[in-house]
Design a protein around this motif. Structure first.
Motif, mmCIF file in Angstrom:
data_model
loop_
_atom_site.group_PDB
_atom_site.id
_atom_site.type_symbol
_atom_site.label_atom_id
_atom_site.label_comp_id
_atom_site.label_asym_id
_atom_site.label_seq_id
_atom_site.Cartn_x
_atom_site.Cartn_y
_atom_site.Cartn_z
ATOM 1 N N GLU A 95 0.933 -1.045 0.001
ATOM 2 C CA GLU A 95 -0.053 0.085 -0.183
ATOM 3 C C GLU A 95 0.775 1.269 0.182
ATOM 4 O OE1 GLU A 95 -3.916 1.782 2.244
ATOM 5 O OE2 GLU A 95 -3.106 -0.111 2.883
ATOM 6 N N GLY B 163 0.545 5.645 0.123
ATOM 7 C CA GLY B 163 -0.438 6.638 0.142
ATOM 8 C C GLY B 163 0.154 8.003 0.929
ATOM 9 N N GLN C 93 -3.613 9.110 5.145
ATOM 10 C CA GLN C 93 -4.461 7.949 4.725
ATOM 11 C C GLN C 93 -3.964 6.746 5.080
ATOM 12 O OE1 GLN C 93 -3.638 5.869 1.318
ATOM 13 N NE2 GLN C 93 -4.854 4.617 2.688
ATOM 14 N N ILE C 94 -2.635 6.528 5.342
ATOM 15 C CA ILE C 94 -1.858 5.277 5.615
ATOM 16 C C ILE C 94 -2.291 5.275 7.098
ATOM 17 C CG2 ILE C 94 0.076 3.957 6.005
ATOM 18 C CD1 ILE C 94 -0.892 3.946 3.131
ATOM 19 N N ASP D 78 -6.930 5.583 7.738
ATOM 20 C CA ASP D 78 -7.511 4.756 7.151
ATOM 21 C C ASP D 78 -7.022 4.099 6.016
ATOM 22 O OD1 ASP D 78 -9.981 3.699 6.273
ATOM 23 O OD2 ASP D 78 -10.214 5.248 4.656
ATOM 24 N N PRO D 79 -5.968 3.049 6.603
ATOM 25 C CA PRO D 79 -5.258 2.269 5.404
ATOM 26 C C PRO D 79 -6.378 1.213 4.769
ATOM 27 C CG PRO D 79 -5.060 1.266 7.648
ATOM 28 C CD PRO D 79 -5.537 2.783 7.850
ATOM 29 N N LYS D 80 -6.304 1.132 3.476
ATOM 30 C CA LYS D 80 -7.285 0.197 2.711
ATOM 31 C C LYS D 80 -6.880 -1.277 2.796
ATOM 32 C CE LYS D 80 -8.545 4.248 1.304
ATOM 33 N NZ LYS D 80 -9.857 4.892 2.076
ATOM 34 N N GLU D 81 -5.598 -1.602 2.792
ATOM 35 C CA GLU D 81 -5.176 -2.968 3.045
ATOM 36 C C GLU D 81 -5.543 -3.676 4.467
ATOM 37 O OE1 GLU D 81 -4.902 -4.820 0.212
ATOM 38 O OE2 GLU D 81 -5.205 -2.999 -1.135
ATOM 39 N N GLU D 82 -5.892 -4.882 4.295
ATOM 40 C CA GLU D 82 -6.062 -5.442 5.685
ATOM 41 C C GLU D 82 -4.609 -5.736 6.350
ATOM 42 O OE1 GLU D 82 -6.953 -7.030 9.332
ATOM 43 O OE2 GLU D 82 -7.973 -5.855 8.030
ATOM 44 N N THR E 94 -1.946 -4.012 5.831
ATOM 45 C CA THR E 94 -1.402 -2.815 6.511
ATOM 46 C C THR E 94 -2.254 -2.519 7.853
ATOM 47 O OG1 THR E 94 -1.284 -2.002 4.396
ATOM 48 C CG2 THR E 94 -1.078 -0.295 5.929
ATOM 49 N N ARG E 95 -3.342 -2.468 7.952
ATOM 50 C CA ARG E 95 -4.042 -2.176 9.250
ATOM 51 C C ARG E 95 -3.545 -3.191 10.317
ATOM 52 N NH1 ARG E 95 -8.772 -2.172 5.734
ATOM 53 N NH2 ARG E 95 -9.108 -4.189 6.210
#
Length: 255
Positions: free
Chosen positions: A227, A229, A233-234, A237-241, A243-244
């Motif tokens: 990911e 960004g 954003q990172i 609200d990270p998009k990838e699980e 990353t979270r």
């Protein structure tokens, strides 16, 4: 300023970079985060010509790093070509690597004289200015063993900057420091990021610092960018699980 095109790197059967594509604009500040062994430091070592690539192409300011053209044909880079290319790159390592027999100002002055052939008086003036910039104006005559770890790392940063690099690389520069010394080094990096147009890449596990420092954050795993960004954003609200799950170890706001 920096471009990786389908770059792979293997150590034996272990692939640490897997067809990596990465573009870094001039003046951009990047934070590279991710688990240990994900390829982050290898990227810096390739840019510093400390590690060769197994495949693909790396460009610095539009010029191939690990190849050159001879009679219109692409061939492996010569040592002369590599020296020229890395002259525009500075790197600060986890360990300070200062010369123990030289004072702080001499550690910054000597590389300028020996490598750049800078006149000694000019090199001394520049070293003095850089020590002031990293908050060590009163440590000119101190030897490394007389300095704290944080002070030594700030001298190492000043030494790298003395060579006027277009690109600065920082490899977990606080990992060898006692916790109470970490912030003084990070503050120097924040200052560099905000006050200079030098392109910077830093590998770090200091997430709050990465948020302050970077224009863009890249999360790596298994030699790939999972990911990429803006810091907000990172880190909010990270998009990838994946990353979270990684960031939950560092940040309380990630669910």
């Amino acid at each position: 300023m920096i471009e990786f095109r389908d770059v792979s790197k293997s150590f034996g059967s272990l692939k640490v970079l897997d067809d990596l594509n990465l573009h870094v604009s001039a003046g951009e500040k990047l934070a590279l985060i991710g688990p240990s062994g994900s390829g982050k430091t290898t990227i810096l070592r390739i840019l510093m010509t400390l590690e060769d690539i197994s495949g693909g192409e790396v460009l610095l300011d539009g010029e191939p790093l690990w190849h050159e053209l001879r009679d219109g044909k692409k061939v492996r880079a010569s040592e002369k070509h590599l020296r020229k290319m890395r002259s525009g790159v500075g790197m600060v390592f986890q360990q300070f690597n200062l010369f123990p027999h030289l004072t702080a100002i001499e550690n910054i002055e000597q590389p300028q004289v020996l490598i750049r052939r800078t006149p000694k008086a000019e090199a001394r003036d520049k070293a003095s200015d850089l020590l002031a910039m990293v908050g060590l104006s009163d440590k000119h005559s101190h030897y490394p063993h007389q300095l704290s770890g944080g002070q030594q790392q700030r001298v190492a940063i000043a030494r790298a900057l003395a060579m006027d690099p277009k690109i600065m690389l920082f490899d977990e520069v606080t990992s060898a420091l006692d916790p109470e010394l970490v912030e003084e080094v990070l503050e120097v990096l924040r200052k560099l990021a905000h006050e200079t147009d030098t392109t910077m890449l830093t590998v770090t596990h200091e997430m709050n610092f990465a948020r302050d420092f970077a224009d863009r954050v890249l999360f790596f795993e298994k030699g790939k960018i999972v990911e990429s960004g803006a810091p907000e954003q990172i880190f909010t609200d990270p998009k990838e699980e994946r990353t979270r799950s990684f960031l939950r170890n560092f940040l309380s706001n990630i669910t």
